[in-house]
Design a protein around this motif. Structure first.
Motif, PDB file in Angstrom:
ATOM      1  N   PRO A  60       2.412   5.067  -0.554  1.00 49.48           N
ATOM      2  CA  PRO A  60       1.860   6.423  -0.487  1.00 49.48           C
ATOM      3  C   PRO A  60       1.810   7.039  -1.878  1.00 49.48           C
ATOM      4  CG  PRO A  60       4.163   6.424   0.184  1.00 49.48           C
ATOM      5  CD  PRO A  60       3.790   4.981  -0.026  1.00 49.48           C
ATOM      6  N   ARG A  87      -6.016  10.335  -3.672  1.00 49.12           N
ATOM      7  CA  ARG A  87      -4.623  10.774  -3.596  1.00 49.12           C
ATOM      8  C   ARG A  87      -3.748  10.001  -4.579  1.00 49.12           C
ATOM      9  NH1 ARG A  87      -3.717  10.138   1.952  1.00 49.12           N
ATOM     10  NH2 ARG A  87      -4.886  12.066   2.242  1.00 49.12           N
ATOM     11  N   ASP A  88      -3.880   8.674  -4.594  1.00 50.86           N
ATOM     12  CA  ASP A  88      -3.066   7.849  -5.500  1.00 50.86           C
ATOM     13  C   ASP A  88      -3.439   8.103  -6.959  1.00 50.86           C
ATOM     14  OD1 ASP A  88      -2.038   6.820  -3.185  1.00 50.86           O
ATOM     15  OD2 ASP A  88      -3.102   4.912  -3.296  1.00 50.86           O
ATOM     16  N   GLU A 116       3.184   9.590  -2.935  1.00 46.96           N
ATOM     17  CA  GLU A 116       4.493  10.069  -3.357  1.00 46.96           C
ATOM     18  C   GLU A 116       5.268   8.991  -4.105  1.00 46.96           C
ATOM     19  OE1 GLU A 116       7.118  12.807  -4.231  1.00 46.96           O
ATOM     20  OE2 GLU A 116       5.223  13.168  -3.172  1.00 46.96           O
ATOM     21  N   ARG A 164      -8.503  12.917  -0.305  1.00 45.66           N
ATOM     22  CA  ARG A 164      -7.906  11.783   0.397  1.00 45.66           C
ATOM     23  C   ARG A 164      -8.182  10.478  -0.327  1.00 45.66           C
ATOM     24  NH1 ARG A 164     -10.044   8.496   4.226  1.00 45.66           N
ATOM     25  NH2 ARG A 164     -11.819   9.883   4.580  1.00 45.66           N
ATOM     26  N   THR A 183       0.861  -1.179   0.000  1.00 44.08           N
ATOM     27  CA  THR A 183       0.000   0.000   0.000  1.00 44.08           C
ATOM     28  C   THR A 183       0.898   1.230   0.000  1.00 44.08           C
ATOM     29  OG1 THR A 183      -1.599  -1.242   1.327  1.00 44.08           O
ATOM     30  CG2 THR A 183      -1.963   1.115   1.117  1.00 44.08           C
TER      31      THR A 183
END
Length: 256
Positions: free
Chosen positions: A152, A218-219, A154, A215, A150
Motif C-alpha cells: 500500500p 497513490r504510490d 503507506e 487512486r 503489491t
C-alpha cells in the motif's frame, strides 16, 4: 630382450584438511553461500573453521540455486541465519529467493547492522512492514528490491520515515492483470447494453476524474513525498499516470 618398465613412483597423498586457513578462505570466496553451507563447510573441521570466516559472509546470495526451488523455508531459513551469524555483523548484502519469511527478516534486522542491500525475489511469506523494520534497524541500508509484492502507499511513507536516505528502490508487483479498470469498464458496458436495472446506481457511483487520478498515483505521490534521496526507482506493474511520474521527478530530484 624385453625389459620390464620401472614402476611409476606413487605421488604422496595430499591431506587437504591441512591447508592453511587463508588459502581455504580465498578459495571459498569463489563459492556461493549455499555451496559453502551445504558442501565445503561440511568436509572436515579445518574446512568448517575456514567457512566461518566473517569476510565470506559480507555478500550472501541465496538466489538462482536449485536448492532454493527444492527446499522449504524451514530448511533454508536456518541456513540463512547461519550465514548471518557467521558474518559477525559485517554482512552488507542479503539476497533471498522464495523462502524468506517475516521471522527471518526480523532476524536480519537485529543482527545485520552493516546491511546496505536487501533483495527479495518472489518471496510471499512476509508482510511489507517486516521490510520497513529492516530499514529502520539497519542504518546503512541504501537498496531495497522486492518482487511479487503489491504494498500500500503507506508502505512508502513508512519507508521514508525510517530510511529517508534510501538510494535505490525496486518494487515489482505480483503478476496479475493490471488492466482491471478496463475490464471492469467493459463489464459495466455489457450490463448497460443488457438493460441492467442497476445502471443508474452504477453511473451515480462512478468516481470523479480527480479521484481516479489520486487512486492511480497513490504510490507515486507517497514516494514523491517521502523518498527524496532516491537515485534509482523501478515500479514494475504499477498503474501510475503522467501526473504521478511528474510528481516523482519533482519530489526525487536526484534520480539518475
Amino acid at each position: 630382450m624385453d625389459v620390464d618398465p620401472s614402476p611409476v613412483p606413487e605421488s604422496p597423498v595430499r591431506d587437504w584438511s591441512e591447508l592453511p586457513a587463508d588459502p581455504l578462505t580465498s578459495i571459498f570466496m569463489k563459492l556461493g553461500a549455499i555451496e559453502i553451507l551445504m558442501g565445503a563447510g561440511l568436509v572436515c573441521r579445518s574446512w568448517l573453521a575456514a567457512a566461518k570466516a566473517p569476510e565470506l559472509w559480507r555478500f550472501v546470495d541465496m538466489t538462482r540455486h536449485k536448492l532454493v526451488f527444492s527446499k522449504e523455508p524451514r530448511t533454508l531459513c536456518p541456513m540463512a541465519k547461519a550465514a548471518i551469524d557467521r558474518s559477525d555483523g559485517r554482512m552488507e548484502s542479503f539476497w533471498g529467493q522464495q523462502f524468506v519469511t517475516g521471522e527471518l527478516l526480523d532476524y536480519i534486522a537485529t543482527r545485520a547492522n552493516s546491511l546496505k542491500s536487501i533483495r527479495l525475489i518472489s518471496c510471499i511469506y512476509f508482510c511489507e512492514y517486516s521490510l520497513v523494520k529492516v530499514a529502520d534497524k539497519c542504518p546503512l541500508l541504501e537498496e531495497i528490491e522486492c518482487s511479487y509484492l503489491t504494498p500500500p502507499a503507506e508502505f512508502f511513507r513508512s519507508l521514508g520515515n525510517v530510511r529517508p536516505q534510501l538510494k535505490r528502490l525496486r518494487i515489482h508487483a505480483e503478476e496479475r492483470g493490471y488492466d482491471s479498470d478496463e475490464i471492469m469498464g467493459e463489464m459495466k458496458m455489457e450490463r448497460r447494453q443488457q438493460g441492467d436495472e442497476e445502471d443508474e446506481d452504477e453511473e451515480s457511483e462512478e468516481e470523479s476524474a480527480e479521484a481516479w487520478v489520486a487512486r492511480k498515483n497513490r504510490d507515486a505521490f507517497a514516494i514523491a513525498e517521502s523518498l527524496h534521496e532516491l537515485r534509482l526507482l523501478q515500479m514494475a506493474g504499477n498503474n501510475l499516470t503522467n501526473k504521478g511520474l511528474y510528481a516523482i521527478l519533482k519530489g526525487c530530484p536526484h534520480l539518475e
